[in-house]
Motif scaffolding. Structure first.
Motif, mmCIF file in Angstrom:
data_model
loop_
_atom_site.group_PDB
_atom_site.id
_atom_site.type_symbol
_atom_site.label_atom_id
_atom_site.label_comp_id
_atom_site.label_asym_id
_atom_site.label_seq_id
_atom_site.Cartn_x
_atom_site.Cartn_y
_atom_site.Cartn_z
ATOM 1 N N TYR A 120 0.837 -1.207 0.000
ATOM 2 C CA TYR A 120 0.000 0.000 0.000
ATOM 3 C C TYR A 120 0.871 1.257 0.000
ATOM 4 N N TYR A 121 1.849 1.315 0.890
ATOM 5 C CA TYR A 121 2.638 2.531 1.070
ATOM 6 C C TYR A 121 3.757 2.706 0.042
ATOM 7 N N ARG A 122 4.092 1.663 -0.696
ATOM 8 C CA ARG A 122 5.137 1.766 -1.725
ATOM 9 C C ARG A 122 4.795 2.852 -2.744
ATOM 10 N N ARG A 123 3.535 2.996 -3.087
ATOM 11 C CA ARG A 123 3.139 3.981 -4.104
ATOM 12 C C ARG A 123 3.403 5.423 -3.681
ATOM 13 N N PHE A 124 3.633 5.636 -2.371
ATOM 14 C CA PHE A 124 3.950 6.969 -1.875
ATOM 15 C C PHE A 124 5.458 7.161 -1.723
ATOM 16 N N GLY A 125 6.234 6.127 -2.057
ATOM 17 C CA GLY A 125 7.679 6.204 -1.978
ATOM 18 C C GLY A 125 8.295 5.526 -0.766
ATOM 19 N N PHE A 126 7.485 4.914 0.090
ATOM 20 C CA PHE A 126 8.017 4.228 1.263
ATOM 21 C C PHE A 126 8.700 2.928 0.855
ATOM 22 N N SER A 127 9.734 2.578 1.603
ATOM 23 C CA SER A 127 10.442 1.317 1.386
ATOM 24 C C SER A 127 10.773 0.717 2.749
ATOM 25 N N PRO A 128 11.052 -0.585 2.778
ATOM 26 C CA PRO A 128 11.375 -1.222 4.061
ATOM 27 C C PRO A 128 12.668 -0.655 4.658
ATOM 28 N N VAL A 129 12.641 -0.475 5.965
ATOM 29 C CA VAL A 129 13.849 -0.089 6.690
ATOM 30 C C VAL A 129 14.782 -1.295 6.650
ATOM 31 N N PRO A 130 16.051 -1.105 6.332
ATOM 32 C CA PRO A 130 16.978 -2.249 6.315
ATOM 33 C C PRO A 130 16.957 -2.978 7.674
ATOM 34 N N PRO A 131 16.992 -4.302 7.647
ATOM 35 C CA PRO A 131 16.918 -5.085 8.883
ATOM 36 C C PRO A 131 17.941 -4.629 9.921
ATOM 37 N N GLY A 132 17.464 -4.446 11.155
ATOM 38 C CA GLY A 132 18.314 -4.077 12.268
ATOM 39 C C GLY A 132 18.656 -2.603 12.366
ATOM 40 N N ARG A 133 18.245 -1.804 11.404
ATOM 41 C CA ARG A 133 18.595 -0.382 11.386
ATOM 42 C C ARG A 133 17.850 0.414 12.450
ATOM 43 N N LEU A 134 16.547 0.140 12.593
ATOM 44 C CA LEU A 134 15.722 0.810 13.602
ATOM 45 C C LEU A 134 15.030 -0.245 14.447
ATOM 46 N N THR A 135 14.856 0.048 15.721
ATOM 47 C CA THR A 135 14.080 -0.838 16.588
ATOM 48 C C THR A 135 13.001 -0.018 17.275
#
Length: 174
Positions: A120-135
């Motif tokens: 859903y959010y990809r169309r707004f430019g969102f992408s997954p946070v790289p694993p382990g980057r944020l908690t």
């Protein structure tokens, strides 16, 4: 009878009771157990970024942003995004999402994070946070932790535990 049109406008302080009722209709009581909700609980709200959708005097959608940080680096977290169940599938959520992202960009915020549905959010430019980057302060499916860099390279400076900026603390980023 004429059809009522959708009015998108900035959130106002007096909208708070209607927004609380909308969130209850949209998410039910289970919302209190979610990590994103727990992160926002007691946190400040960026009133300058909140956006609402109305049909006549009926609130049909709302989206808020809250200030968060990792260490001393401030940014914002999108959510909750709520649309009245009887108005779902009409593009209101997308309209609100675009409006709140643009408000954050205009306010000078460098990064937006959220917990949500990646397709859903990809169309707004969102992408997954790289694993382990944020908690976050609780369990989150890593594929649902997303970010959108509003200022090129801002996300390069962000890593570690995310904490809410509490009400009464400095609530602006940029």
């Amino acid at each position: 009878m004429t059809a009522l049109s959708l009015v998108i406008r900035p959130e106002r302080p007096e909208d708070a009771p209607a927004i609380a009722r909308l969130q209850a209709r949209a998410f039910g009581p289970g919302r209190f157990a979610r990590t994103a909700y727990r992160l926002r609980e007691g946190a400040a709200e960026r009133m300058d970024l909140g956006v609402t959708a109305w049909v006549g005097s009926f609130l049909v959608g709302s989206v808020r942003m809250g200030p968060v940080r990792t260490g001393a680096t401030p940014f914002v977290m999108l959510g909750p995004l709520a649309v009245d169940p009887s108005f779902e599938g009409r593009g209101i959520g997308g309209t609100l999402t675009r409006a709140v992202i643009e408000a954050a960009r205009q306010a000078g915020d460098g990064l937006v994070i959220l917990v949500g549905d990646a397709p859903y959010y990809r169309r707004f430019g969102f992408s997954p946070v790289p694993p382990g980057r944020l908690t976050l302060p609780g369990p989150v499916d890593p594929v649902r932790l997303l970010w959108l860099d509003l200022e090129g390279g801002f996300s390069d400076r962000v890593s570690g535990p995310v904490e809410a900026v509490r009400a009464g603390a400095e609530a602006t980023s940029g």
